[in-house]
Design a protein around this motif. Structure first.
Motif, short mmCIF file in Angstrom:
data_model
loop_
_atom_site.label_atom_id
_atom_site.label_comp_id
_atom_site.label_asym_id
_atom_site.label_seq_id
_atom_site.Cartn_x
_atom_site.Cartn_y
_atom_site.Cartn_z
N SER A 10 0.82 -1.21 0.00
CA SER A 10 0.00 0.00 0.00
C SER A 10 0.85 1.26 0.00
N ASP A 11 2.10 1.16 0.48
CA ASP A 11 2.94 2.36 0.47
C ASP A 11 3.81 2.44 -0.78
N CYS A 12 3.64 1.46 -1.67
CA CYS A 12 4.28 1.47 -3.00
C CYS A 12 5.80 1.50 -2.94
N MET A 13 6.37 1.04 -1.86
CA MET A 13 7.81 1.03 -1.73
C MET A 13 8.29 -0.41 -1.85
N ARG A 14 8.65 -0.80 -3.05
CA ARG A 14 9.05 -2.18 -3.27
C ARG A 14 10.42 -2.26 -3.91
N PHE A 15 11.30 -1.20 -3.74
CA PHE A 15 12.58 -1.33 -4.40
C PHE A 15 13.64 -2.02 -3.59
N LEU A 16 13.29 -2.58 -2.43
CA LEU A 16 14.29 -3.28 -1.63
C LEU A 16 14.30 -4.78 -1.90
N GLN A 17 13.36 -5.27 -2.74
CA GLN A 17 13.25 -6.71 -2.88
C GLN A 17 14.45 -7.32 -3.60
N TRP A 18 14.97 -6.62 -4.64
CA TRP A 18 16.08 -7.21 -5.39
C TRP A 18 17.37 -7.26 -4.58
N PRO A 19 17.73 -6.19 -3.84
CA PRO A 19 18.90 -6.33 -2.96
C PRO A 19 18.75 -7.47 -1.97
N VAL A 20 17.53 -7.67 -1.43
CA VAL A 20 17.30 -8.75 -0.47
C VAL A 20 17.51 -10.11 -1.14
N ILE A 21 16.94 -10.28 -2.35
CA ILE A 21 17.09 -11.56 -3.07
C ILE A 21 18.56 -11.81 -3.42
N ILE A 22 19.24 -10.78 -3.95
CA ILE A 22 20.64 -10.93 -4.35
C ILE A 22 21.52 -11.27 -3.15
N ILE A 23 21.30 -10.57 -2.05
CA ILE A 23 22.09 -10.85 -0.83
C ILE A 23 21.84 -12.27 -0.35
N GLY A 24 20.56 -12.72 -0.37
CA GLY A 24 20.23 -14.07 0.07
C GLY A 24 20.89 -15.13 -0.79
N VAL A 25 20.84 -14.97 -2.12
CA VAL A 25 21.46 -15.93 -3.03
C VAL A 25 22.97 -15.94 -2.85
N PHE A 26 23.55 -14.74 -2.73
CA PHE A 26 24.99 -14.62 -2.56
C PHE A 26 25.46 -15.31 -1.29
N ILE A 27 24.74 -15.09 -0.20
CA ILE A 27 25.10 -15.72 1.07
C ILE A 27 24.98 -17.24 0.96
N LEU A 28 23.92 -17.73 0.27
CA LEU A 28 23.72 -19.17 0.10
C LEU A 28 24.90 -19.80 -0.66
#
Length: 264
Positions: free
Chosen positions: A35-53
């Motif tokens: 609802s607050d239209c702030m969704r630009f943090l999802q890709w850094p989260v995904i990339i960091i998660g994959v990188f850590i894995l």
């Protein structure tokens, strides 16, 4: 001599397991209509998660097979991750250092001004392509419309604790002097030029103050809060990764000693 080797294996197993919910959270953020239209943090989260894995699995394999080559690659990548996390964390705190709401006399909410935020953040929301997407998302959400049923009198509205986006996007600035009809419907006043946003206000539910600088400032206030949270998490991750990287260096030396002295 193999203690550090076992410890790094355990630590990397834990980080590999923990990376899975991080990736899942990123995918959830990417698919969720916020609802607050702030969704630009999802890709850094995904990339960091994959990188850590990936890095954790490399460290786990290296420690299990006592491969100095894999452990050296692992330690080098971890050192690079430490540098990247440090730079991103510093950047996040620097660009969100400026900016805060201004109290309005007799109101329960703050108002936000675009010029109070860092020039880098201002440039992001002033990009037509970026703002058009956020504007469309705001217009499609019920962020503003739900205020009409919640606050029916001007007294209730003035005492309301509005979110930054509701304060900046759903109503005209208080300096305009507009007369309250409903939270999203206002009668224009003679001093409409008191603020540049006054002329941009429109009672149309699809327009409201979505083109106003105050709306952009409200969005940036949310960005600031989100980035500060990410910054705190990064600091915690940074400390943990430094510990793991230190243990990995000990494991490498342990493997070398074991091979040099000829015992497994």
């Amino acid at each position: 001599m193999g203690v550090s080797n076992n410890v790094i294996g355990i630590l990397n197993f834990l980080t590999a397991v923990l990376s899975i919910p991080i990736i899942g959270a990123g995918i959830w953020l990417a698919s969720k209509h916020s609802s607050d239209c702030m969704r630009f943090l999802q890709w850094p989260v995904i990339i960091i998660g994959v990188f850590i894995l990936v890095v954790s699995l490399a460290g786990l394999i290296g420690s299990c097979y006592r491969s100095p080559c894999l452990l050296w690659i692992y330690a080098s990548i971890m050192f690079l991750l430490i540098l990247l996390l440090f730079c991103f964390t510093v950047f996040a705190f620097v660009v969100t250092n400026k900016g805060a709401g201004d109290a309005v006399s007799g109101k329960g909410f703050d108002e936000f001004h675009l010029e109070n935020y860092s020039s880098w953040l201002q440039r992001q929301v002033n990009k037509a392509s970026v703002w058009r997407k956020i504007q469309s998302c705001l217009a499609d959400s019920n962020t503003c419309s739900k205020l009409n049923s919640k606050y029916t009198t001007v007294e209730e509205f003035n005492a309301a604790h509005l979110s930054p986006i509701q304060s900046g996007c759903c109503k005209p600035p208080s300096a305009c002097g507009y007369t309250f009809v409903t939270p999203t419907n206002w009668t224009r006043a003679a001093n409409a030029a008191a603020d540049n946003d006054c002329t941009l206000w429109n009672n149309d539910a699809k327009q409201l103050c979505y083109s106003c600088d105050s709306c952009k400032a409200g969005v940036l206030q949310n960005v600031k809060k989100d980035w500060r949270k990410v910054g705190v998490v990064n600091v915690i991750m940074l400390v943990f990764i430094i510990v793991v990287n230190s243990v990995s260096c000990c494991a490498i030396r342990s493997v070398k000693r074991e091979r040099y002295y000829g015992y497994a």
